[in-house]
Design a protein around this motif. Structure first.
Motif: not given
Length: 273
Positions: A252-273
């Motif tokens: 959400r921060l990437l999209a709202e502040t940085f203008g970087i919108v990830l799809n749901e799959e990539d967003a989930a992979r990015l924040i996975a432990d």
């Protein structure tokens, strides 16, 4: 010896690129156009390393750069920014030479050349200009390649020095004073040199870009940095605000502040432990 010194400007969808950066000025290789193009690019296209963390390579061919930075409205790091900008400048008739810099950020150790820059000339001026569109924190506009050049661009300050062995250093002011940002020579670099540097920064375990999310959004008013889970906001000539964010908040921060919108799959992979 023959060099492939083309920046493949003939393959660029110029209309799409200019629409992406919001540029509607003259399409001529003038100094005024160069200044406006750099300002439009650096304040529109963010800096990011997310593809590396998502397990994908960083291709530097022009079709891939157009698809990612223009078509998908994503960002990239210095090699991606610089090669796309170079293609646009070449297409518009500017003279340009690739340059490779060593990022220091105040460090006293010798670091490899892993930062792409451009030396640019225009049709209406005999000066050379340093165009640095891929560092993530400006400059907003080109800087004249002249020893001692000091500029203030909407409060963001830069100072260019040259030592006796023809090494140039770009310094940037922050809340704590001046810091040497990177050094370079004007020895011409080609796309093949950038491919080698790109491989190092995108794959080497000691590269900062292989370890954690890193993104920047730079405008005349502010400079946002996401480093892992630390979000820093810098103002020109002013203090910094530092906040810690939860990993789940990053997409959400990437999209709202940085203008970087990830799809749901990539967003989930990015924040996975």
């Amino acid at each position: 010896m023959r060099h492939d010194d083309s920046w493949h400007g003939e393959d660029l969808d110029l209309d799409a690129y200019l629409a992406r950066i919001g540029y509607d000025g003259e399409r001529a290789p003038t100094t005024a156009a160069l200044f406006a193009l750099q300002r439009a690019h650096v304040t529109t296209v963010p800096f990011e390393n997310l593809e590396i963390l998502l397990g994908r390579p960083i291709p530097l061919d022009l079709p891939s750069l157009q698809q990612k930075l223009v078509g998908e409205r994503r960002g990239g790091y210095c090699y991606e920014h610089t090669l796309l900008f170079a293609a646009a400048l070449e297409r518009l008739g500017f003279g340009l030479t690739g340059v490779h810099g060593r990022v220091s950020l105040g460090a006293d150790t010798l670091r490899p050349a892993t930062h792409a820059l451009l030396r640019v000339t225009t049709s209406d001026d005999d000066r050379g200009w340093l165009c640095d569109v891929g560092f993530g924190s400006g400059p907003l506009e080109p800087i004249e390649l002249r020893p001692g050049t000091k500029v203030d661009q909407d409060g963001w300050q830069f100072h260019l020095e040259r030592s006796g062995n023809d090494v140039w250093t770009l310094n940037q002011a922050n809340a704590n004073g001046w810091i040497d940002r990177h050094s370079f020579t004007l020895n011409p670099q080609y796309t093949v040199d950038y491919v080698v540097g790109n491989h190092y920064v995108s794959t080497h375990p000691r590269s900062p870009f292989t370890a954690r999310p890193y993104a920047q959004r730079f405008t005349a008013e502010s400079h946002h940095v996401l480093d892992g889970t630390t979000w820093t906001t810098n103002l020109p000539g002013g203090p910094s605000e530092v906040r810690e964010v939860e990993r789940a908040e990053i997409p959400r921060l990437l999209a709202e502040t940085f203008g970087i919108v990830l799809n749901e799959e990539d967003a989930a992979r990015l924040i996975a432990d």
